[in-house]
Design an enzyme around this catalytic site. Structure first.
Site, short mmCIF file in Angstrom:
data_model
loop_
_atom_site.label_atom_id
_atom_site.label_comp_id
_atom_site.label_asym_id
_atom_site.label_seq_id
_atom_site.Cartn_x
_atom_site.Cartn_y
_atom_site.Cartn_z
N TYR A 92 -8.37 22.07 30.86
CA TYR A 92 -8.65 21.09 31.94
C TYR A 92 -7.73 21.54 33.15
O TYR A 92 -7.86 20.63 33.97
CB TYR A 92 -8.98 19.75 31.76
CG TYR A 92 -10.07 19.51 30.66
CD1 TYR A 92 -11.37 19.67 31.04
CD2 TYR A 92 -9.88 19.06 29.36
CE1 TYR A 92 -12.42 19.51 30.21
CE2 TYR A 92 -10.90 19.07 28.15
CZ TYR A 92 -12.32 19.18 28.94
OH TYR A 92 -13.26 19.19 28.03
N TYR A 487 -18.13 15.30 31.73
CA TYR A 487 -17.49 13.96 31.77
C TYR A 487 -16.16 14.11 32.12
O TYR A 487 -15.23 13.13 32.34
CB TYR A 487 -17.61 13.62 30.31
CG TYR A 487 -16.51 14.17 29.20
CD1 TYR A 487 -16.70 15.58 28.73
CD2 TYR A 487 -15.45 13.47 29.01
CE1 TYR A 487 -15.67 15.90 27.83
CE2 TYR A 487 -14.59 14.09 28.31
CZ TYR A 487 -14.48 15.20 27.62
OH TYR A 487 -13.65 15.71 26.89
N ARG A 488 -15.62 15.26 32.38
CA ARG A 488 -14.29 15.88 32.85
C ARG A 488 -14.37 17.25 33.00
O ARG A 488 -15.29 17.99 32.81
CB ARG A 488 -13.49 15.79 31.24
CG ARG A 488 -12.06 15.89 31.20
CD ARG A 488 -11.57 15.86 29.67
NE ARG A 488 -10.19 15.77 29.55
CZ ARG A 488 -9.83 15.81 28.28
NH1 ARG A 488 -10.46 15.86 27.30
NH2 ARG A 488 -8.37 15.71 28.40
#
Lengths: 542, 542
Positions: A92, A487-488
């Site tokens: 991420y 969500y991310r």
């Protein structure tokens, strides 16, 4: 490699860094290329490319007061900061900022486990506490609690929660942000704030009660850029006495619908309290991978549809289950046995379904029992690093990757919705040129919603990775048009993701940016995080 | 009786009301004294006194678009609005605004149950939906879900959640705000925003996933004044198959400590999933009430302490339990039987404790079984109004009251903390002149924290009630100095409560007010709610 913050001169940065050195000591300010390189995203898909997100410098405070002083200097020089807890957010964006040139505020030195209560079942931690640290603390003090950890156990307990990270135990614990209770935050103006009951000096229930009085502001600090969190409480699971698991198999494609309906009932009423693990029985989920059984009619048509009747016949002939779900139970041995028995009785109403008893044993976990359960340490509140084998050489990845990005959209919690998402996301993958498995499985990390996870392997071939980044952006946009939101997301893609949350002509983003302007007029706090920018550092900066 | 908003002329108000009438129709704008009186707090402790909080007018829109238009007019005329869902918040201020002269925006006409899903177990409601409405909808459509309702069932599902209200069923449901999922809000500038997955047009999981992407702003709208909520999702409990209860009694004063420790374990691991109901076995909890058994040595010394040894002897002689707790279980009959059996085995480790099996029966509830369970409809997800007997004539209130205010501080979730709070709060009550029962019982409405509840009876004698208001303010201040903060408060007292949440020289309040200034520069939205004010309507307005 380091880049200057937009609109800031090298001289101005150098002066500010000297002030930082006065605060934290010269050993804890990093500005050589060599040092700053350690804050690069090791999995960056734009490695060494002009678009790679890189910091200008980094500073590592040892205390709350030092964080406050750093924030004051940042305001003075209008410097963008990018706080990280330990920066282990691989997949991420790692420890690299959303906006190149930001100064990483590395909180790894603030790594005290301040409290673990095994009667009220919570912990209070600083940003630098990794799951391994908390685990060791719990073990050393023989405390009767479990923590919930994500797949790689080296990251920060706080950092993971603040990024909406997830784990593998009970539903009240594996959604890490939902399990947090109380924050201490250095605000963009340098003030120190505590939320919830922490706002009451002398309160002894900061980690008991999530809201306190009045508006609850905690949500602004997760996936947000409204301050630097310096303490966080998190609810822990009481150590259970026993564990059990069991697997249900169903025969047909459409059986996923009643299967999920029963799982929802069991989960929402607490009759199963572990992470349900859905499986695809016809072969590996990565369509076209070398382990795909030959002759399997699982290949989709161009519109994503499949010949369901043929698939059902294939499953029947090969005596393979179409779908499986493994349930996990934590609690007293007799209670969880009764829960599994009841679960079996409910699933038995699905024609052709079978129930297979899994491992059942008393806790604490032994190596033998771990082996018997055929699962991972994370299911038992123990940190682990074996997930890192994922991008290594394996049957599905003959060439080892240099990392992964995760594409992780949310899907409604019904079988119909999962079947629809599998088809639609595969088709979008084909359209944008990003391989998306046809049989994405619903993951139940969140209490009430599914997420499906598509890995994008980093190759370090700039042409391939660059194409993947563009494909990812396109994927996010088109999936968003179909109602699938992440969500991310990887730091590089966060603007695209927030773009898709566009109801009311982007009313949510605009509201967040107005709120931010009210408390961070100099825009110093993590510009661009989650697609939230400010007047000083506008979106065009991205 | 109606009062003008501060700084607004009667002419200006009249012009604005005409514009409101153009929006909602003249029948739905209220400005006669007679009409506005309906928005008074029927339980006001300052009834007919100069300090009574009263509106200037009220307007009742029928749609989201009308709410938006009202907000735009309010900005044009700088008029303070006070939105209510149904306004049934008795004990905490009813439908009267925090700042006199505010215009009540009464959302009762927006009363549609938009969706109830009994496979994913949620509802989507408008502000005017009362618990009775939702209950009727569930019954009429034979849906297999329970709602969770507070003691009086006539209030708004949304309004109660937005005020951090609580109920009586499972831990994931009885904390109503924690159970919400997704909001639609008219912002102070008139824009319409949806939170969570609602920010993604086309998303079909608005009520599945609480956070969406990026900073989560929902918390600002509960006990807050950042907008007018027009839709809210709320998670419902799947209808369970069976119910069981059981009571544990312990003999000694200090046995509360292990008693609570075991309950915490059982609750935090989900082994009991109903509201634990703690009891005091030596007599009525209202010390000095006429039903106090004569000769009971329960009267405290001036410092709040009691002769514990004498009390323990008294309990032993009379064969009375000192403390009791009744547990409730929902689920499959065999599972909840195993849970109660296990619970008994854990409590058996407290010397002298006894376990008494309670009612156990299959659901749905029958009148006979309700009688057998010796409890209230709310435990079964059914709305009720019997709570209103509380201020009626009864053994503890020989003179019927004209209402109540609730003083409701939070207490850490241990026996030690409860025993300490009982003593300290009683002593503060004596100090400020507000009768506080000596044996306040911990209420487990919230998942992880206790609240204790002190009723202040309204007499409509201005001298008595006025004294009570001052005593209440003093109580809040002194209790705050001891670390006890309220979870919710009467509109008259909210400034005092927020005052006590003062960490960092009121950093939380200041942060909220800065956020508010960023999105509500005209300060039109519920000035003073939860002690949050603005530049236009500053705290001195209170």
């Amino acid at each position: 490699m380091a880049k200057l913050p937009p609109g800031i001169s090298a001289e101005s940065l150098a002066t500010a860094l000297k002030k930082f050195a006065d605060i934290v000591g010269p050993d804890w300010v990093f500005h050589s290329d060599e040092d700053v390189a350690l804050y690069r995203d090791a999995y960056s898909p734009l490695w060494n490319q002009p678009g790679e997100l890189v910091a200008s410098a980094a500073v590592a405070p040892a205390s709350v007061e030092q964080v406050q002083a750093i924030v004051c200097v940042a305001n003075e020089y209008k410097l963008p900061l990018y706080p990280i807890s330990t920066g282990k957010n691989l997949g991420y964006g790692g420890s690299a900022p959303n906006m190149s040139g930001s100064i990483v505020v590395d909180l790894k030195r603030m790594n005290r486990v301040l409290e673990v209560d095994d009667k009220r079942h919570y912990a209070l931690v600083e940003p630098g506490v990794a799951y391994y640290d908390l685990y060791r603390h719990i073990q050393d003090h023989k405390l009767r609690v479990w923590m919930d950890c994500p797949d790689p156990g080296w990251g920060s307990v706080m950092g993971n929660a603040l990024d909406h990270g997830v784990g593998s135990t009970g539903p009240a614990f594996r959604n890490h942000w939902a399990a947090h209770c109380g924050l201490e935050v250095v605000l963009p103006n340098g003030e120190l704030m505590r939320t919830g009951m922490g706002a009451m000096p002398g309160a002894k229930n900061w980690q008991d009660h999530q809201f306190g009085f009045g508006p609850s502001v905690d949500g602004l600090f997760a996936q947000g850029n409204f301050g630097i969190v310096t303490k966080m409480g998190i609810w822990l699971m009481p150590a259970p006495e026993a564990f059990a698991s069991g697997t249900i198999t169903v025969k047909k494609h459409d059986d996923l619908i009643p299967l999920i309906e029963v799982v929802n009932y069991l989960e929402n009423l607490g009759i199963t309290n572990g992470l349900p693990d859905f499986g695809f029985g016809l072969g590996p989920m990565f369509i076209g991978g070398p382990a795909q059984p030959s002759g399997a009619p699982t290949t989709p048509k161009p519109d994503g549809s499949v010949d369901i009747a043929a698939l059902d016949r294939y499953a029947d002939e090969k005596q393979l289950p179409f779908w499986t779900v493994t349930l996990h139970f934590y609690g007293p041995a007799k209670v969880i046995a009764a829960q599994w028995e009841y679960a079996k009785s409910r699933f038995a109403q699905i024609p052709g379904s079978k129930a297979i008893d899994g491992a059942a044993f008393n806790l604490p976990l032994t190596s033998e029992n771990l082996e018997k359960s055929r699962t991972t340490r994370q299911l038992f509140g123990e940190p682990d690093l074996s997930i890192f084998s994922l991008a290594a050489r394996n049957p599905f990845t003959p060439t080892p990757g240099s990392g992964l990005m995760w594409f992780a959209p949310l899907v409604p919690r019904t079988g119909e919705a999962v079947l629809e998402a599998q088809k639609t996301l595969w088709r979008i993958g084909e359209e944008v040129g990003m391989a998306c498995p046809r049989w994405l499985l619903p993951k139940s990390y969140f209490q009430r919603s599914f997420v499906v996870i598509v890995p994008v392997v980093i190759t370090r071939d700039p042409a391939v990775d660059g194409k993947h980044v563009q494909a990812y952006r396109d994927f996010v946009r088109i999936a968003g048009e179909h109602g699938y939101g992440e969500y991310r997301a990887h730091a590089l893609i966060q603007d695209n993701v927030m773009d898709a949350y566009s109801f009311g002509d982007h009313a949510l983003r605009r509201f967040c940016e107005r709120l931010k302007e009210g408390v961070d007029p100099n825009g110093i706090m993590a510009p661009g995080r989650s697609g939230i920018w400010s007047k000083r550092y506008p979106r065009s900066q991205a």
